[in-house]
Scaffold this motif. Sequence first.
Motif, PDB file in Angstrom:
ATOM      1  N   SER A 176      -2.868   4.415  -3.261  1.00 35.87           N
ATOM      2  CA  SER A 176      -2.979   3.330  -4.256  1.00 35.87           C
ATOM      3  C   SER A 176      -2.261   2.113  -3.708  1.00 35.87           C
ATOM      4  O   SER A 176      -1.673   2.162  -2.631  1.00 35.87           O
ATOM      5  N   TYR A 177      -2.303   1.044  -4.489  1.00 37.03           N
ATOM      6  CA  TYR A 177      -1.561  -0.126  -4.036  1.00 37.03           C
ATOM      7  C   TYR A 177      -1.114  -0.930  -5.254  1.00 37.03           C
ATOM      8  O   TYR A 177      -1.633  -0.740  -6.364  1.00 37.03           O
ATOM      9  N   CYS A 178      -0.121  -1.832  -5.058  1.00 34.01           N
ATOM     10  CA  CYS A 178       0.409  -2.656  -6.144  1.00 34.01           C
ATOM     11  C   CYS A 178      -0.497  -3.855  -6.337  1.00 34.01           C
ATOM     12  O   CYS A 178      -0.888  -4.508  -5.372  1.00 34.01           O
TER      13      CYS A 178
ATOM     14  N   GLY B 294       1.536   2.036  -8.753  1.00 32.63           N
ATOM     15  CA  GLY B 294       1.448   0.611  -8.427  1.00 32.63           C
ATOM     16  C   GLY B 294       1.383  -0.276  -9.639  1.00 32.63           C
ATOM     17  O   GLY B 294       1.033  -1.447  -9.534  1.00 32.63           O
ATOM     18  N   LYS B 295       1.742   0.278 -10.837  1.00 31.10           N
ATOM     19  CA  LYS B 295       1.710  -0.564 -12.034  1.00 31.10           C
ATOM     20  C   LYS B 295       2.958  -1.410 -12.106  1.00 31.10           C
ATOM     21  O   LYS B 295       4.064  -0.926 -11.837  1.00 31.10           O
TER      22      LYS B 295
ATOM     23  N   ASP C 273       0.847  -1.185   0.000  1.00 29.30           N
ATOM     24  CA  ASP C 273       0.000   0.000   0.000  1.00 29.30           C
ATOM     25  C   ASP C 273       0.886   1.241   0.000  1.00 29.30           C
ATOM     26  O   ASP C 273       1.927   1.264   0.670  1.00 29.30           O
ATOM     27  N   PHE C 274       0.461   2.294  -0.762  1.00 26.68           N
ATOM     28  CA  PHE C 274       1.207   3.559  -0.777  1.00 26.68           C
ATOM     29  C   PHE C 274       0.410   4.623  -0.039  1.00 26.68           C
ATOM     30  O   PHE C 274      -0.809   4.749  -0.211  1.00 26.68           O
TER      31      PHE C 274
ATOM     32  N   TYR D 165       7.580  -2.214  -9.413  1.00 24.95           N
ATOM     33  CA  TYR D 165       6.337  -1.472  -9.610  1.00 24.95           C
ATOM     34  C   TYR D 165       6.637   0.029  -9.709  1.00 24.95           C
ATOM     35  O   TYR D 165       7.623   0.512  -9.133  1.00 24.95           O
ATOM     36  N   GLU D 166       5.772   0.717 -10.417  1.00 15.84           N
ATOM     37  CA  GLU D 166       5.899   2.187 -10.463  1.00 15.84           C
ATOM     38  C   GLU D 166       5.292   2.791  -9.199  1.00 15.84           C
ATOM     39  O   GLU D 166       4.356   2.242  -8.629  1.00 15.84           O
ATOM     40  N   VAL D 167       5.868   3.900  -8.784  1.00 19.25           N
ATOM     41  CA  VAL D 167       5.352   4.612  -7.610  1.00 19.25           C
ATOM     42  C   VAL D 167       4.818   5.964  -8.111  1.00 19.25           C
ATOM     43  O   VAL D 167       5.499   6.629  -8.907  1.00 19.25           O
TER      44      VAL D 167
END
Length: 1969
Positions: free
Chosen positions: A1816-1818, A1854-1855, A1802-1803, A1849-1851
């Motif tokens: 967002s999240y991964c 989460g992609k 989780d971000f 993953y991108e921050v």
Amino acid sequence: MAARSAPNCHLRLEWVYGYRGHQCRNNLYYTAAKEIVYFVAGVGVVYSPREHRQKFYRGHSDDIISLALHPERVLVATGQVGKEPYICVWDSYTVQTISVLKDVHTHGIACLAFDLDGQRLVSVGLDSKNAVCVWDWKRGKMLSMAPGHTDRIFDISWDLYQPNKLVSCGVKHIKFWSLCGNALTPKRGVFGKTGDLQTILCLACARDELTYSGALNGDIYVWKGINLIRTIQGAHTAGIFSMNACEEGFATGGRDGCIRLWDLTFKPITVIDLRETDQGYKGLSVRSVCWRGDHILVGTQDSEIFEIVVHERNKPFLIMQGHCEGELWALAVHPTKPLAVTGSDDRSVRIWSLVDHALIARCNMEEPIRCAAVNVDGIHLALGMKDGSFTVLRVRDMTEVVHIKDRKEAIHELKYSPDGTYLAVGCNDSSVDIYGVAQRYKKLGECVGSLSFITHLDWSSDSRYLQTNDGNGKRLFYRMPGGKEVTNKEEIKGVHWASWTCVSGLEVNGIWPKYSDINDINSVDGNYIGQVLVTADDYGIIKLFRYPCLRKGAKFKKYIGHSAHVTNVRWSHDYQWVISIGGADHSVFQWKFIPERKLKDALHIAPQESLADSNSDESDSDLSDVPELDSEIEQETQLTYRRQVYKEDLPQLKEQYKEKQKSGTSKRRERAPGNSIRLHFVHGYRGYDCRSNLFYTQIGEIVYHVAAVGVIYNRQQNTQRFYLGHDDDILCLAIHPLKDYVATGQVGRDPSIHIWDTETIKPLSVLKGCHQYGVCAVDFSADGKRLASVGIDDSHTIVLWDWKKGEKLSITRGSKDKIFVVKMNPYVPDKLITAGIKHVKFWRRAGGGLIGRKGYVGTLGKNDTMMCAVYGWTEEMAFSGTSTGDVCIWRDVFLVKTVKAHDGPVFSMHALEKGFVTGGKDGVVALWDDSFERCLKTYAIKRAALAPGSKGLLLEDNPSIRAISLGHGHILVGTKNGEILEVDKSGPITLLVQGHMEGEVWGLATHPYLPICATVSDDKTLRIWDLSPSHCMLAVRKLKKGGRCCCFSPDGKALAVGLNDGSFLMANADTLEDLVSFHHRKDIISDIRFSPGSGKYLAVASHDSFIDIYNVMSSKRVGICKGATSYITHVDWDIRGKLLQVNTGAKEQLFFEAPRGKKQTIPSVEVEKICWASWTSVLGLCCEGIWPVIGEVTDITASCLTSDKMVLATGDDLGFVKLFRYPAKGKFGKFKRYVAHSTHVTNVRWTYDDSMLVTLGGADMSLMVWTNEMEGYQEKRPCDSEESDTDSEEDGGYDSDVTRENEVSYTIRALSTNIRPMFGVKPHLQQKEPSVDERPPVSRAPPRPEKLQTNNVGKKKRPIEDLVLELVFGYRGRDCRNNVHYLNDGDDIIYHTASVGILHNVATGTQSFYQEHNDDILCLTVNQHPKFINIVATGQVGDLADMSATAPSIHIWDAVNKQTLSILRCYHSKGVCSVSFSATGKLLLSVGLDPEHTVTIWRWQEGTKIASRAGHNQRIFVAEFRPDSDSQFVSVGVKHVKFWTLAGRALLSKKGLLSTVEDARMQTMLAVAFGANNLTFTGTISGDVCVWKDHILCRIVARAHNGPVFAMYTTLRDGLIVTGGKERPSKEGGAVKLWDQELRRCRAFRLETGQVTDCVRSVCRGKGKILVGTRNAEIIEVGEKNAACNILVNGHVDGPIWGLVTHPSRDFFLSAAEDGTVRLWDIADKKMLNKVNLGHAARTVCYSPEGDMVAIGMKNGEFIILLVSSLKIWGKKRDRRCAVHDIRFSPDSRFLAVGSSENSVDFYDLTLGPTLTRISYCRDIPSFVIQMDFSADSRYLQVSTGCYKRHVYEVPSGKPVTDQATMDRITWATWTSILGDEVMGIWSRHTEKANVNCACVSHSGISLVTGDDFGMVKLFDFPCPEKFAKHKRFFGHSPHVTNIRFTSGDRHVVSAGGDDCSLFVWKCVHMPH
């Protein structure tokens, strides 16, 4: 007739042709006398080249395969193959055995080597583990043993320049060993890049830790330490088999046939190529080389020995040859010359000169040769081949005459006819062809009668017949030359055979054993002139029989030397020699024949000394020349002393039955009774099957034995004292030369010998572990230091002991026949004799074995049975008494003469100052002069000679005398009838002791009002005994039959006796004359009872299930009780004389009405109300409790109730007398139990006033009188017998900490498995996808970005080369105890965690470490003796007790310099849980975690185990020596306290007795302390402290603590005692208390830790300070005066510690653990700065980039952010339910990433403030998250997951990033991932079950550390993309390192432990610039 005795001639080995070069190496040396020593087959050979003479060592029983020369070059050690192989050390000069080392190896002994000073020998076995064993060879004692390697070991050597170091090599390995204590620890040699890993064949050690070794490819590898430093390539062109070091340098020999000499630095001197010399040949291969001065000895693969003189190196001298590989079968002798011809599968035929002992001709053929024959004229030699052809050669020049091939299968036998005209050729296809010699070997006929292969042929003298033997054992006859079979037996009868080589036929029946049909005799040859026959068999034995020998099982003489099959044997043409050849050993033996007439001159050769017995005992057919055995001896040899149940097995049995009966009654059991009994007097002496077991002690008392009791009888006071240490029949007794100590041996599964002091009656030593079933003879040496004993197992093992130490010095098999006596030579302590059935043997000690020679009778006598033996006035003279009444006089081993001494056997003899005394079956004592010339005086034992004042009665005149002893002016005599008499020198006899004779004793009655009792026995006597102080037999009467019961009438005037034939009689109780007798029954009368009151009726019970009731006055039978289904065992009357209670063999309890005998049924409730006149019943509710748990294996035979109806005494089949409280209701009542009888106690009776209990032993024939002691009397003395089973059903109490410690299961590191439940394919096994980015090297693309952002390190990057342990935060207090101690007067403390011992300075906090343990330490103790200052012992966890490196071990080390002083590998499987030093500091006590909880005592400096014994069936927590003792210690544990004594090598224990303190129960005991006067204090689980005096509880200090008392400490200087427990802190109480010496007053101390409960695990007291270790991993120092607490050490309480983070800029770090705390640690100040209690288990922790915030992830899914400055919560959130595994701030401080086990990351955007909304999240993470790292630009996040995959993953979107090129360009801010191509190399080969758990790349970006499930920290270079990258390993943690980090500036590495809850701080050592 003649075949019944062995022939009187003899063979002497004269020469052996051959040398064992195959499969052996390094086995040829020069001795100091310049002789050459080597071996062949089973014989060691010493060859003198000067005299051309051989000497033989024949102490082995099978092939010798290894040899080592002692550094002084006189002694030789050889090792053999076999099921129980042994090593002999022997003198090459005298060829006598010096020492035998056995009982350790199996299969064989592959290598041997002596150390530099020749004191120790190392051996390597051929077993599957290739065990390496180090011996103190002189004492025959193994010092250490360890598994050598999984594959063969070829060579082993001591490092001659470093003490206690060895090197071994073999298949693909070399190992460097160090010996410390009893532990051999190997390190594998590192081949590295210097050379190929390959098989090393030989080695030699040099100075400066250099080792040279010869490899399989011909290179020489040079090692320094354990590393290969260089190779000498092409030293040989093929394998180097041998390397020999001498003063000048080294010699090597190889498979290429070359010898090379090298100087001391291994520079080449010269090469000698043997293949190029005159004697050389293609394929010559060197197996052994020895260089001395200018001579070189070389042994080859093909059994040659060369001697080379260095300056004439091209002329080697051939000094020995033999056949080489393949079997050797062909043998023929020349008909007129002393020549022998042999031919072998090596295709050579050789002719040997028997006079010159040399090979004189050799010829190589095309095919393997299987048989040979020489024609009668000696011109032609015929050879039969394996391919079915045969060749004839001229003997003169070995040229071929003919070669004929008529058959396809091997020719096994051929012979020329006596007239020289025919040759008969026998083939394996079962035909014999006949060829004509003169007709150029034309075939004339064939014989085809056999169905199997032809084995032997013989011609008749007239050449007209041929007899054959075939493989079926058939014997057939044929007419010659046509080959027609002769079936008419008459025709053959008169034929005289020219030779006899057949194995079947009437004349040779006797060569076969009586009852076997095996076909194992390969060859025979008859010598008609000497009337002897020689045979050869499959067991390597040559035998001489008389010829002819017609009866099966004839007697013979046997000779050993060959190892396995002897394939052929022949007499030489003039019968001077016998030649024998060995199949597999390729050797030719030449034996000199010594006929009968020469034997007398050759006496010196009579008894051949060897370990295998060479005079045959095998056959016994019609021993007509051996006299009949005397009936008494016959009886005695038939006694087996075997038991259905041995007492040793009772504890296990009890456990088994308890398991079964768990569901049984839980009724509260009655307490044991208050009364106790004490043995007072024993009537009886064991004479019927024992001899010489009666002696005077120093002070004139008499010592002897009966049943299981050693008795000391004082004849002045008529009293006895007893040694009650045995638990079964004593069979032998010997007295120490000083007459103060006695040794007694008993019956048992593992029978023991006790040596005890007659004055104090205390055991001094107990010897066990070597005998089976029982010990039948013992004897002390003249100096009293040694003891010899003989067992009654089938091989009558003889053992020599150092009894004080309890050590077995030597052991050997004595004889197949029973041995009656052993006597040690008074002049030479190493010699002894044994005598027994048909033999006497003379033994001498050789190291761990004994070498025996049979007494040589010669023509003087026959091998008689010997009953006794003594030594005479010189060491050579010995005397033995025979079963025929002779005394044999021996000098050395030869019988000199015999003297007739007695009629019937001589049972006892003793040597006096000037002469001897003997006693025999004739009842006569004879005194002799000192040479047995004349008899000086005789005394007959007769009634007439009884002295007037003598008490007691002699049963018969001239009783058989079994023991004699002299002293104090008297002769002491023991008889077979159980009497002990004293004969005055002037003649009168006094009777001292008597008992029943042989036969069981059952009948017992006590008088109604006098202290007397009557007994009746199967020995057909009725006796009356006085129980008052005169203790004598008042009257005796012989009966016609034996009896089983008796009873006094109520008025005491009549005595009724029941006999075994069904009759009974009534006698006058005073005169024993008959009053009346009846005979109404056929079976045994088993019980007889007068009715109470006037005694009107008599009830007579018999084995035919009836009870007859007689009216006494009218003497008529008035009633019969019927209805019992089995024999009657007990009868009792009720008080009115109206009712009978009856027990039967079917365990029925019946009731009959008297006098008619009507059966009644009475409900059990009513039975109790009836008042019984007597109670002897064993059935019913009132005595249900007397049946033991193991009721199925033992019967209660008797019981008796006191007249006050309080105490019931019982006797049972195991010999126990027990007292129960009456009524004994409920199952398994408590009791007191007494051991004195050996087997069945047949009867027990209280006397009329209950003052005494009388008990009868059935088979031990003893009558024992016990005094009854009421409650309150017995305080004066400790109970001399053990009490009932106190392992009561009540539990021992409960406490969570105790339960946890008890149930902990310790895993060893090597077996640890993964701590995270990961799944999938491990990284190093995954297929790698090729990277997109593999660009061509010359490309215009921009350079790759850095993998890792490198921050806070100077410009120059210096790789880290080492890690050094600097600090450890942690202490193992959760499940270990008593493990914190002061050292150096309180300046330092010592404790442990994980596998490190820590010395911590109190003032500065600096630490130093002991890191030699390879697994977790569980216990620690400090040696208190001033001689051993700062010596610490620590015990560790381990695997099985296989003595390998993972076995549990104890290290003893110096706490200051960390030197290891000794390592003890132990047999405590699982681990060592307690250690304690003795008072002198020399002994160490250890306790194991194995199921038996073994207790062991070590002499730690030598590494020897002194004693070991199973401790308890449940966990033992602590065992400690008494602070003033080296022999006494106490162990405590689950429901257990035991008081132990070390006696010799035995551990004797007593359970703690509770009965004296009201309502005391056995609780779980946790700690122990000691006070003066044998006081012991034990802390219990309930908080009480028990105070014990000796082993008896004398008071309880109730509630010394409120919870369990975990720790106690005895201060040595002032005796004060510290206790530590588990308590809640309160005003008065504290968890630590200081007590006075007697635990009466105390002072409590509170530990100011702020915990809810304090749980103290360890206490120690120094000067004015108390040191406390707690369950919460704190170590606290408490001041005694001011009670101030100072916390010295902190640690996490529970693990694992998952969270770990280092401060971005300072030397701080944070840890978060399962115990719900986050702690801040300061590396520079070495302490904990702060801790936060979170209330929940924490899983991860992280600093923000500036270090101002801390994020903490919790196990419940919550995370918290704290401000560092104020420790205030800035924000918290719980979006997940599962544990947060990692939490990270982005490098720009904007984002927070939270990874959890819910497969999510989780971000959170921190700029939005403390609300912490997820942005967002991964998605699509396949498994739980392990670690996360941000990229340097905060745009990417890498995640490692539980399925061994790494994702990017991108921050903050989460992609997932899938493009490899993009990934390869990312620069990461940190790297903590264990996955990814960059770290592929961190995964090792050994991770099937275990994982790498954590990793961290240094801030410099070039080093990487990892932590794994094995507890290892490893250092790699970064990146490490290659599989299995090189690394350094660092040990210290327990299994599972959970997290690891570099501190800022890469100054330190911090690692966090899983199992050990400890934090290790390692200092980084950077490479210099």
